[in-house]
Design a protein around this motif. Structure first.
Motif, PDB file in Angstrom:
ATOM      1  N   MET A  80      13.385   1.274 -21.649  1.00 53.54           N
ATOM      2  CA  MET A  80      13.415   1.622 -20.232  1.00 53.54           C
ATOM      3  C   MET A  80      14.825   1.623 -19.704  1.00 53.54           C
ATOM      4  O   MET A  80      15.787   1.643 -20.482  1.00 53.54           O
ATOM      5  CB  MET A  80      12.531   0.664 -19.435  1.00 53.54           C
ATOM      6  CG  MET A  80      12.910  -0.815 -19.578  1.00 53.54           C
ATOM      7  SD  MET A  80      11.958  -1.880 -18.477  1.00 53.54           S
ATOM      8  CE  MET A  80      10.289  -1.679 -19.111  1.00 53.54           C
ATOM      9  N   ASP A  81      14.953   1.586 -18.402  1.00 56.30           N
ATOM     10  CA  ASP A  81      16.228   1.667 -17.695  1.00 56.30           C
ATOM     11  C   ASP A  81      17.270   0.770 -18.360  1.00 56.30           C
ATOM     12  O   ASP A  81      17.172  -0.447 -18.313  1.00 56.30           O
ATOM     13  CB  ASP A  81      15.990   1.231 -16.249  1.00 56.30           C
ATOM     14  CG  ASP A  81      17.180   1.503 -15.375  1.00 56.30           C
ATOM     15  OD1 ASP A  81      17.731   2.598 -15.464  1.00 56.30           O
ATOM     16  OD2 ASP A  81      17.559   0.618 -14.603  1.00 56.30           O
ATOM     17  N   MET A 133       9.946   2.775 -18.501  1.00 54.64           N
ATOM     18  CA  MET A 133       9.993   2.688 -17.047  1.00 54.64           C
ATOM     19  C   MET A 133       9.490   4.010 -16.497  1.00 54.64           C
ATOM     20  O   MET A 133      10.021   5.070 -16.850  1.00 54.64           O
ATOM     21  CB  MET A 133      11.436   2.441 -16.598  1.00 54.64           C
ATOM     22  CG  MET A 133      11.618   2.390 -15.096  1.00 54.64           C
ATOM     23  SD  MET A 133      11.311   0.754 -14.428  1.00 54.64           S
ATOM     24  CE  MET A 133      12.768  -0.138 -15.009  1.00 54.64           C
ATOM     25  N   ALA A 166      15.909   3.770 -11.500  1.00 53.11           N
ATOM     26  CA  ALA A 166      14.593   3.190 -11.283  1.00 53.11           C
ATOM     27  C   ALA A 166      14.490   2.536  -9.914  1.00 53.11           C
ATOM     28  O   ALA A 166      15.407   1.863  -9.458  1.00 53.11           O
ATOM     29  CB  ALA A 166      14.311   2.152 -12.366  1.00 53.11           C
ATOM     30  N   TRP A 198       6.149   0.089 -17.003  1.00 54.93           N
ATOM     31  CA  TRP A 198       6.599  -0.748 -15.893  1.00 54.93           C
ATOM     32  C   TRP A 198       6.771   0.164 -14.686  1.00 54.93           C
ATOM     33  O   TRP A 198       7.659   1.007 -14.672  1.00 54.93           O
ATOM     34  CB  TRP A 198       7.918  -1.451 -16.249  1.00 54.93           C
ATOM     35  CG  TRP A 198       8.314  -2.395 -15.175  1.00 54.93           C
ATOM     36  CD1 TRP A 198       9.209  -2.173 -14.160  1.00 54.93           C
ATOM     37  CD2 TRP A 198       7.817  -3.716 -14.988  1.00 54.93           C
ATOM     38  NE1 TRP A 198       9.290  -3.261 -13.342  1.00 54.93           N
ATOM     39  CE2 TRP A 198       8.444  -4.235 -13.830  1.00 54.93           C
ATOM     40  CE3 TRP A 198       6.886  -4.510 -15.655  1.00 54.93           C
ATOM     41  CZ2 TRP A 198       8.175  -5.520 -13.339  1.00 54.93           C
ATOM     42  CZ3 TRP A 198       6.630  -5.772 -15.178  1.00 54.93           C
ATOM     43  CH2 TRP A 198       7.267  -6.269 -14.043  1.00 54.93           C
ATOM     44  N   SER A 199       5.909  -0.023 -13.706  1.00 51.86           N
ATOM     45  CA  SER A 199       4.710  -0.825 -13.704  1.00 51.86           C
ATOM     46  C   SER A 199       3.657  -0.103 -12.873  1.00 51.86           C
ATOM     47  O   SER A 199       3.951   0.871 -12.183  1.00 51.86           O
ATOM     48  CB  SER A 199       4.979  -2.203 -13.112  1.00 51.86           C
ATOM     49  OG  SER A 199       5.296  -2.073 -11.721  1.00 51.86           O
TER      50      SER A 199
END
Length: 333
Positions: A203-204, A254, A303, A278-279
């Protein structure tokens, strides 16, 4: 007495943040509405001492909070279940505050309170660098739980940070973190702790570098850590080692600019153990650019903490739960 894990071998279980003591989520209704009956609930943490609580709510894990909601989900018309997630991006992870015996007792109390079938340890940030042998202590406690006949069948997993090139990118500014991640996984092997899944947070990646292609980064990272899992946990003479390693791997993107269809196709092609995101509480389009900007995780982040950031093409989110609707087909009963 805990129940054997009711999770499918290939499950989509999005994260649901438990942040308020005043409104327990109706998991059965959410599963019915979305036709996705598995959730990862987080986070259980130490609150600065050796007593498991639900995140910022301050509610003790053994107080019965969410018990009725979880049981209703399990008994629902489309029965589901939850993964109880410890840790998270916090400095109050239990192993930092418990002795060996206390830690095992805390984990056991949660297993017993919820008849848990699956638990996850989300270890990141300060929890990876605690100076009290918390990695070894945690693995020791989990291995002891696993040997206890009363916990037969309970699935134990780790959720861990990763970079866009896996754990071996020498230019990544957080490479010390990846050294600790490898140490943690090596220690699980050495302590004979069987992990059902190792779930990486694809993710991020902070602000290194900006404006990455997050979908392709997730695939690149997953391909890299697959090699690590195969090397660590499976014999080089096993002709199915690569397949077993894929079946142990989970990824959590993400939501937002992550090319969800590409991530889904990759998970299906390689028969991954778990797909999460997420999420769930962010699975809606931002009302406008201002809302996204106001709630960005960091000034340079892609994000948002409250929405998926899908405010303009090609990221336009057509409806709430659009990412869940995409990923839910990953679950195979």
């Amino acid at each position: 007495m805990s129940h054997p894990s009711s999770l499918p071998a290939h499950v989509f279980a999005p994260y649901l943040e438990i942040t308020t003591p005043y409104m327990a989520p109706n998991l059965e209704a959410l599963a019915k509405q979305t036709r996705s009956p598995y959730f990862t609930l987080g986070f259980l943490m130490g609150g600065g001492n050796c007593h498991a609580i639900w995140g910022t709510t301050g509610i003790a894990a053994t107080a019965g909070f969410l018990h009725q909601e979880i049981e209703a989900l399990r008994r629902g018309p489309a029965p589901g279940d939850v993964i109880l997630a410890f840790g998270g991006g916090s400095d109050t992870e239990l192993a930092q505050h418990c002795s060996d015996s206390e830690l095992e007792a805390q984990y056991q109390s949660v297993l017993d309170a919820y008849h848990a079938t699956a638990i996850d340890l989300d270890i990141e940030g300060e929890a990876l660098f605690a100076h009290n042998d918390s990695i070894e202590k945690r693995n020791h406690a989990l291995a002891a739980l696993q040997r206890n006949p009363r916990n037969k069948g309970v699935a134990i997993s780790y959720t861990l940070p990763v970079g866009p090139y896996g754990l071996d990118d020498p230019t990544f500014p957080d490479k010390e973190t990846f050294t600790q991640v490898k140490h943690l996984l090596t220690d699980t092997r050495n302590q004979h702790l069987h992990l059902a899944t190792v779930n990486f947070m694809t993710m991020d990646y902070g602000d290194y570098p900006l404006h990455r292609d997050m979908g392709q980064d997730a695939l690149r990272a997953a391909t890299s850590v697959h090699v690590l899992l195969q090397t660590l946990f499976f014999s080089s003479t096993d002709p199915e080692a690569a397949q077993h390693a894929w079946a142990m791997l989970g990824i959590t993107p993400m939501i937002g600019r992550n090319d969800a269809l590409t991530v889904l196709a990759f998970g299906q092609e390689h028969h991954l153990a778990r797909l999460s995101m997420w999420s769930l509480t962010r699975d809606r389009a931002c009302s406008n650019q201002a809302e996204f900007e106001h709630h960005k995780e960091t000034p340079d982040s892609q994000a948002s903490t409250v929405c998926s950031d899908n405010v303009s093409p090609p990221w336009q989110q057509p409806s709430p739960y659009a990412f869940l609707m995409c990923f839910r087909v990953f679950t195979r009963l």
